[in-house]
Design a protein around this motif. Structure first.
Motif, PDB file in Angstrom:
ATOM      1  N   ARG A  54      -8.334 -41.273  -0.938  1.00 25.39           N
ATOM      2  CA  ARG A  54      -9.464 -41.152  -0.005  1.00 25.39           C
ATOM      3  C   ARG A  54     -10.304 -39.924  -0.306  1.00 25.39           C
ATOM      4  O   ARG A  54     -11.509 -39.931  -0.141  1.00 25.39           O
ATOM      5  CB  ARG A  54      -8.989 -41.141   1.445  1.00 25.39           C
ATOM      6  CG  ARG A  54      -8.589 -39.779   1.931  1.00 25.39           C
ATOM      7  CD  ARG A  54      -8.287 -39.730   3.402  1.00 25.39           C
ATOM      8  NE  ARG A  54      -7.725 -38.424   3.682  1.00 25.39           N
ATOM      9  CZ  ARG A  54      -8.381 -37.444   4.260  1.00 25.39           C
ATOM     10  NH1 ARG A  54      -9.623 -37.598   4.656  1.00 25.39           N
ATOM     11  NH2 ARG A  54      -7.802 -36.288   4.459  1.00 25.39           N
ATOM     12  N   LEU A  55      -9.662 -38.846  -0.777  1.00 22.43           N
ATOM     13  CA  LEU A  55     -10.387 -37.611  -1.077  1.00 22.43           C
ATOM     14  C   LEU A  55     -11.305 -37.762  -2.285  1.00 22.43           C
ATOM     15  O   LEU A  55     -12.203 -36.953  -2.478  1.00 22.43           O
ATOM     16  CB  LEU A  55      -9.413 -36.451  -1.263  1.00 22.43           C
ATOM     17  CG  LEU A  55      -8.681 -36.022   0.010  1.00 22.43           C
ATOM     18  CD1 LEU A  55      -7.635 -34.968  -0.303  1.00 22.43           C
ATOM     19  CD2 LEU A  55      -9.661 -35.536   1.069  1.00 22.43           C
ATOM     20  N   GLU A  56     -11.086 -38.797  -3.085  1.00 25.61           N
ATOM     21  CA  GLU A  56     -11.951 -39.059  -4.237  1.00 25.61           C
ATOM     22  C   GLU A  56     -13.220 -39.817  -3.850  1.00 25.61           C
ATOM     23  O   GLU A  56     -14.144 -39.927  -4.647  1.00 25.61           O
ATOM     24  CB  GLU A  56     -11.189 -39.867  -5.292  1.00 25.61           C
ATOM     25  CG  GLU A  56     -10.052 -39.083  -5.927  1.00 25.61           C
ATOM     26  CD  GLU A  56      -9.253 -39.916  -6.910  1.00 25.61           C
ATOM     27  OE1 GLU A  56      -9.638 -41.078  -7.186  1.00 25.61           O
ATOM     28  OE2 GLU A  56      -8.230 -39.414  -7.400  1.00 25.61           O
ATOM     29  N   ALA A  57     -13.278 -40.329  -2.616  1.00 26.76           N
ATOM     30  CA  ALA A  57     -14.447 -41.089  -2.165  1.00 26.76           C
ATOM     31  C   ALA A  57     -15.650 -40.169  -1.997  1.00 26.76           C
ATOM     32  O   ALA A  57     -15.496 -38.973  -1.726  1.00 26.76           O
ATOM     33  CB  ALA A  57     -14.143 -41.785  -0.838  1.00 26.76           C
ATOM     34  N   ASP A  58     -16.842 -40.727  -2.173  1.00 24.05           N
ATOM     35  CA  ASP A  58     -18.066 -39.945  -1.982  1.00 24.05           C
ATOM     36  C   ASP A  58     -18.134 -39.375  -0.568  1.00 24.05           C
ATOM     37  O   ASP A  58     -18.554 -38.237  -0.371  1.00 24.05           O
ATOM     38  CB  ASP A  58     -19.304 -40.807  -2.254  1.00 24.05           C
ATOM     39  CG  ASP A  58     -19.431 -41.182  -3.726  1.00 24.05           C
ATOM     40  OD1 ASP A  58     -18.904 -40.427  -4.580  1.00 24.05           O
ATOM     41  OD2 ASP A  58     -20.040 -42.226  -4.014  1.00 24.05           O
ATOM     42  N   THR A  59     -17.768 -40.166   0.398  1.00 18.00           N
ATOM     43  CA  THR A  59     -17.727 -39.732   1.797  1.00 18.00           C
ATOM     44  C   THR A  59     -16.346 -40.085   2.335  1.00 18.00           C
ATOM     45  O   THR A  59     -16.151 -41.174   2.884  1.00 18.00           O
ATOM     46  CB  THR A  59     -18.821 -40.445   2.624  1.00 18.00           C
ATOM     47  OG1 THR A  59     -20.071 -40.299   1.965  1.00 18.00           O
ATOM     48  CG2 THR A  59     -18.911 -39.883   4.023  1.00 18.00           C
ATOM     49  N   PRO A  60     -15.377 -39.182   2.169  1.00 21.97           N
ATOM     50  CA  PRO A  60     -14.004 -39.509   2.579  1.00 21.97           C
ATOM     51  C   PRO A  60     -13.892 -39.773   4.078  1.00 21.97           C
ATOM     52  O   PRO A  60     -14.394 -38.998   4.887  1.00 21.97           O
ATOM     53  CB  PRO A  60     -13.204 -38.261   2.198  1.00 21.97           C
ATOM     54  CG  PRO A  60     -14.047 -37.521   1.230  1.00 21.97           C
ATOM     55  CD  PRO A  60     -15.470 -37.857   1.570  1.00 21.97           C
ATOM     56  N   PRO A  61     -13.230 -40.872   4.432  1.00 19.99           N
ATOM     57  CA  PRO A  61     -12.975 -41.146   5.848  1.00 19.99           C
ATOM     58  C   PRO A  61     -11.814 -40.281   6.335  1.00 19.99           C
ATOM     59  O   PRO A  61     -11.141 -39.616   5.533  1.00 19.99           O
ATOM     60  CB  PRO A  61     -12.581 -42.625   5.842  1.00 19.99           C
ATOM     61  CG  PRO A  61     -11.922 -42.803   4.510  1.00 19.99           C
ATOM     62  CD  PRO A  61     -12.685 -41.907   3.571  1.00 19.99           C
ATOM     63  N   GLY A  62     -11.552 -40.326   7.620  1.00 20.68           N
ATOM     64  CA  GLY A  62     -10.362 -39.666   8.147  1.00 20.68           C
ATOM     65  C   GLY A  62      -9.122 -40.338   7.578  1.00 20.68           C
ATOM     66  O   GLY A  62      -9.174 -41.488   7.127  1.00 20.68           O
ATOM     67  N   LEU A  63      -8.015 -39.634   7.619  1.00 20.79           N
ATOM     68  CA  LEU A  63      -6.791 -40.155   7.017  1.00 20.79           C
ATOM     69  C   LEU A  63      -6.314 -41.442   7.686  1.00 20.79           C
ATOM     70  O   LEU A  63      -5.939 -42.396   7.001  1.00 20.79           O
ATOM     71  CB  LEU A  63      -5.690 -39.099   7.044  1.00 20.79           C
ATOM     72  CG  LEU A  63      -4.359 -39.478   6.401  1.00 20.79           C
ATOM     73  CD1 LEU A  63      -4.540 -39.962   4.964  1.00 20.79           C
ATOM     74  CD2 LEU A  63      -3.397 -38.304   6.467  1.00 20.79           C
ATOM     75  N   ALA A  64      -6.325 -41.496   9.007  1.00 20.76           N
ATOM     76  CA  ALA A  64      -5.875 -42.718   9.694  1.00 20.76           C
ATOM     77  C   ALA A  64      -6.749 -43.912   9.304  1.00 20.76           C
ATOM     78  O   ALA A  64      -6.245 -45.004   9.039  1.00 20.76           O
ATOM     79  CB  ALA A  64      -5.871 -42.521  11.206  1.00 20.76           C
TER      80      ALA A  64
END
Length: 77
Positions: A54-64
């Protein structure tokens, strides 16, 4: 028959040595547990892998949210 609709349940997870809490509905906890067992890894390790993705996404969502999306897209992998 029990219903799949249930409020989120908060659990503690350790990712890379850091503790955090994640709130997910029981159905998602059950899916995480099953996939972790299938892959022979602890739930913490599976969540850490999802977190890294998820941290690699352009706009990372929250973890849940990332966990829910990851679980929903597992059938496509």
């Amino acid at each position: 028959m029990s219903t799949p609709y249930h409020p989120p349940v908060k659990r503690s997870i350790e990712i890379a040595g850091h503790k955090t809490s994640i709130s997910l509905e029981p159905v998602f906890w059950d899916l995480l547990k099953a996939i972790a067992a299938e892959q022979g890894v602890p739930i913490n390790a599976l969540v850490a892998r999802i977190d890294a993705e998820r941290l690699e996404a352009d706009t990372p969502p929250g973890l849940a949210s990332a966990i829910r999306v990851w679980l929903a897209t597992m059938s496509r992998r």
